[in-house]
Design a protein around this motif. Structure first.
Motif, PDB file in Angstrom:
ATOM      1  N   LEU A  12      -9.687  -5.735  -5.514  1.00  0.00           N
ATOM      2  CA  LEU A  12      -8.592  -5.279  -6.366  1.00  0.00           C
ATOM      3  C   LEU A  12      -7.789  -4.169  -5.702  1.00  0.00           C
ATOM      4  O   LEU A  12      -6.558  -4.138  -5.808  1.00  0.00           O
ATOM      5  N   LEU A  13      -8.460  -3.271  -5.002  1.00  0.00           N
ATOM      6  CA  LEU A  13      -7.763  -2.213  -4.281  1.00  0.00           C
ATOM      7  C   LEU A  13      -6.886  -2.796  -3.185  1.00  0.00           C
ATOM      8  O   LEU A  13      -5.735  -2.387  -3.004  1.00  0.00           O
ATOM      9  N   PHE A  14      -7.415  -3.769  -2.438  1.00  0.00           N
ATOM     10  CA  PHE A  14      -6.631  -4.423  -1.390  1.00  0.00           C
ATOM     11  C   PHE A  14      -5.401  -5.105  -1.980  1.00  0.00           C
ATOM     12  O   PHE A  14      -4.291  -4.985  -1.444  1.00  0.00           O
ATOM     13  N   LEU A  15      -5.571  -5.815  -3.095  1.00  0.00           N
ATOM     14  CA  LEU A  15      -4.435  -6.484  -3.717  1.00  0.00           C
ATOM     15  C   LEU A  15      -3.400  -5.496  -4.233  1.00  0.00           C
ATOM     16  O   LEU A  15      -2.190  -5.742  -4.128  1.00  0.00           O
ATOM     17  N   LEU A  16      -3.849  -4.386  -4.761  1.00  0.00           N
ATOM     18  CA  LEU A  16      -2.932  -3.361  -5.248  1.00  0.00           C
ATOM     19  C   LEU A  16      -2.131  -2.744  -4.105  1.00  0.00           C
ATOM     20  O   LEU A  16      -0.917  -2.548  -4.218  1.00  0.00           O
ATOM     21  N   VAL A  17      -2.789  -2.463  -3.005  1.00  0.00           N
ATOM     22  CA  VAL A  17      -2.098  -1.908  -1.834  1.00  0.00           C
ATOM     23  C   VAL A  17      -1.119  -2.931  -1.264  1.00  0.00           C
ATOM     24  O   VAL A  17       0.015  -2.590  -0.896  1.00  0.00           O
ATOM     25  N   ALA A  18      -1.527  -4.193  -1.190  1.00  0.00           N
ATOM     26  CA  ALA A  18      -0.647  -5.249  -0.683  1.00  0.00           C
ATOM     27  C   ALA A  18       0.581  -5.408  -1.586  1.00  0.00           C
ATOM     28  O   ALA A  18       1.708  -5.567  -1.091  1.00  0.00           O
ATOM     29  N   LEU A  19       0.384  -5.359  -2.895  1.00  0.00           N
ATOM     30  CA  LEU A  19       1.509  -5.447  -3.825  1.00  0.00           C
ATOM     31  C   LEU A  19       2.450  -4.259  -3.665  1.00  0.00           C
ATOM     32  O   LEU A  19       3.668  -4.419  -3.651  1.00  0.00           O
ATOM     33  N   GLY A  20       1.886  -3.066  -3.541  1.00  0.00           N
ATOM     34  CA  GLY A  20       2.713  -1.880  -3.348  1.00  0.00           C
ATOM     35  C   GLY A  20       3.514  -1.942  -2.062  1.00  0.00           C
ATOM     36  O   GLY A  20       4.705  -1.601  -2.038  1.00  0.00           O
ATOM     37  N   LEU A  21       2.890  -2.386  -0.978  1.00  0.00           N
ATOM     38  CA  LEU A  21       3.593  -2.522   0.297  1.00  0.00           C
ATOM     39  C   LEU A  21       4.702  -3.559   0.192  1.00  0.00           C
ATOM     40  O   LEU A  21       5.818  -3.338   0.681  1.00  0.00           O
ATOM     41  N   THR A  22       4.428  -4.670  -0.462  1.00  0.00           N
ATOM     42  CA  THR A  22       5.429  -5.718  -0.624  1.00  0.00           C
ATOM     43  C   THR A  22       6.622  -5.211  -1.429  1.00  0.00           C
ATOM     44  O   THR A  22       7.777  -5.418  -1.045  1.00  0.00           O
ATOM     45  N   LEU A  23       6.364  -4.532  -2.525  1.00  0.00           N
ATOM     46  CA  LEU A  23       7.454  -3.996  -3.349  1.00  0.00           C
ATOM     47  C   LEU A  23       8.260  -2.944  -2.592  1.00  0.00           C
ATOM     48  O   LEU A  23       9.494  -2.914  -2.686  1.00  0.00           O
ATOM     49  N   TYR A  24       7.591  -2.092  -1.828  1.00  0.00           N
ATOM     50  CA  TYR A  24       8.294  -1.084  -1.039  1.00  0.00           C
ATOM     51  C   TYR A  24       9.204  -1.751  -0.009  1.00  0.00           C
ATOM     52  O   TYR A  24      10.364  -1.365   0.158  1.00  0.00           O
ATOM     53  N   CYS A  25       8.678  -2.765   0.690  1.00  0.00           N
ATOM     54  CA  CYS A  25       9.466  -3.447   1.721  1.00  0.00           C
ATOM     55  C   CYS A  25      10.652  -4.181   1.110  1.00  0.00           C
ATOM     56  O   CYS A  25      11.748  -4.166   1.679  1.00  0.00           O
ATOM     57  N   LEU A  26      10.453  -4.826  -0.026  1.00  0.00           N
ATOM     58  CA  LEU A  26      11.555  -5.530  -0.672  1.00  0.00           C
ATOM     59  C   LEU A  26      12.626  -4.562  -1.152  1.00  0.00           C
ATOM     60  O   LEU A  26      13.829  -4.847  -1.047  1.00  0.00           O
ATOM     61  N   ARG A  27      12.219  -3.415  -1.663  1.00  0.00           N
ATOM     62  CA  ARG A  27      13.197  -2.407  -2.092  1.00  0.00           C
ATOM     63  C   ARG A  27      13.976  -1.877  -0.898  1.00  0.00           C
ATOM     64  O   ARG A  27      15.194  -1.731  -0.940  1.00  0.00           O
ATOM     65  N   ASP A  28      13.271  -1.614   0.197  1.00  0.00           N
ATOM     66  CA  ASP A  28      13.923  -1.131   1.412  1.00  0.00           C
ATOM     67  C   ASP A  28      14.862  -2.197   1.979  1.00  0.00           C
ATOM     68  O   ASP A  28      15.958  -1.885   2.426  1.00  0.00           O
ATOM     69  N   LEU A  29      14.435  -3.444   1.945  1.00  0.00           N
ATOM     70  CA  LEU A  29      15.262  -4.544   2.443  1.00  0.00           C
ATOM     71  C   LEU A  29      16.533  -4.688   1.609  1.00  0.00           C
ATOM     72  O   LEU A  29      17.602  -4.971   2.147  1.00  0.00           O
ATOM     73  N   ALA A  30      16.431  -4.482   0.317  1.00  0.00           N
ATOM     74  CA  ALA A  30      17.604  -4.596  -0.556  1.00  0.00           C
ATOM     75  C   ALA A  30      18.624  -3.495  -0.286  1.00  0.00           C
ATOM     76  O   ALA A  30      19.828  -3.705  -0.457  1.00  0.00           O
ATOM     77  N   LYS A  31      18.158  -2.341   0.162  1.00  0.00           N
ATOM     78  CA  LYS A  31      19.054  -1.214   0.410  1.00  0.00           C
ATOM     79  C   LYS A  31      19.706  -1.255   1.794  1.00  0.00           C
ATOM     80  O   LYS A  31      20.747  -0.656   1.989  1.00  0.00           O
ATOM     81  N   THR A  32      19.089  -1.932   2.746  1.00  0.00           N
ATOM     82  CA  THR A  32      19.600  -1.926   4.098  1.00  0.00           C
ATOM     83  C   THR A  32      20.700  -2.968   4.276  1.00  0.00           C
ATOM     84  O   THR A  32      20.733  -3.981   3.584  1.00  0.00           O
ATOM     85  N   GLU A  33      21.602  -2.705   5.197  1.00  0.00           N
ATOM     86  CA  GLU A  33      22.698  -3.629   5.457  1.00  0.00           C
ATOM     87  C   GLU A  33      22.440  -4.496   6.679  1.00  0.00           C
ATOM     88  O   GLU A  33      22.964  -5.599   6.769  1.00  0.00           O
ATOM     89  N   THR A  34      21.660  -3.998   7.619  1.00  0.00           N
ATOM     90  CA  THR A  34      21.375  -4.764   8.830  1.00  0.00           C
ATOM     91  C   THR A  34      19.873  -4.758   9.091  1.00  0.00           C
ATOM     92  O   THR A  34      19.171  -3.827   8.719  1.00  0.00           O
TER      93      THR A  34
END
Length: 65
Positions: A12-34
């Motif tokens: 469960l800890l691994f899945l929570l960390v993986a979900l958090g990393l995925t959400l962080y990357c998607l948020r960062d990807l949405a903000k970047t232009e290139t």
């Protein structure tokens, strides 16, 4: 605490960390232009389908500094 409960908590800890990393990357990807190497929509699929390695690869090579 039994061994099965401890294993479940680790999973469960691994899945929570993986979900958090995925959400962080998607948020960062949405903000970047290139992005490097791939267009943003390709990075989206890499991040989603290769969790957590897709997010780590985006942060190391795909994200502009």
């Amino acid at each position: 605490m039994s061994q099965q409960v401890a294993q479940l908590l680790v999973i469960l800890l691994f899945l929570l960390v993986a979900l958090g990393l995925t959400l962080y990357c998607l948020r960062d990807l949405a903000k970047t232009e290139t992005t490097f190497y791939f267009p943003p929509h390709v990075w989206f699929y890499i991040i989603i389908f290769a969790t957590p390695f897709g997010g780590m690869s985006y942060l190391t090579v795909g994200r502009p500094r």
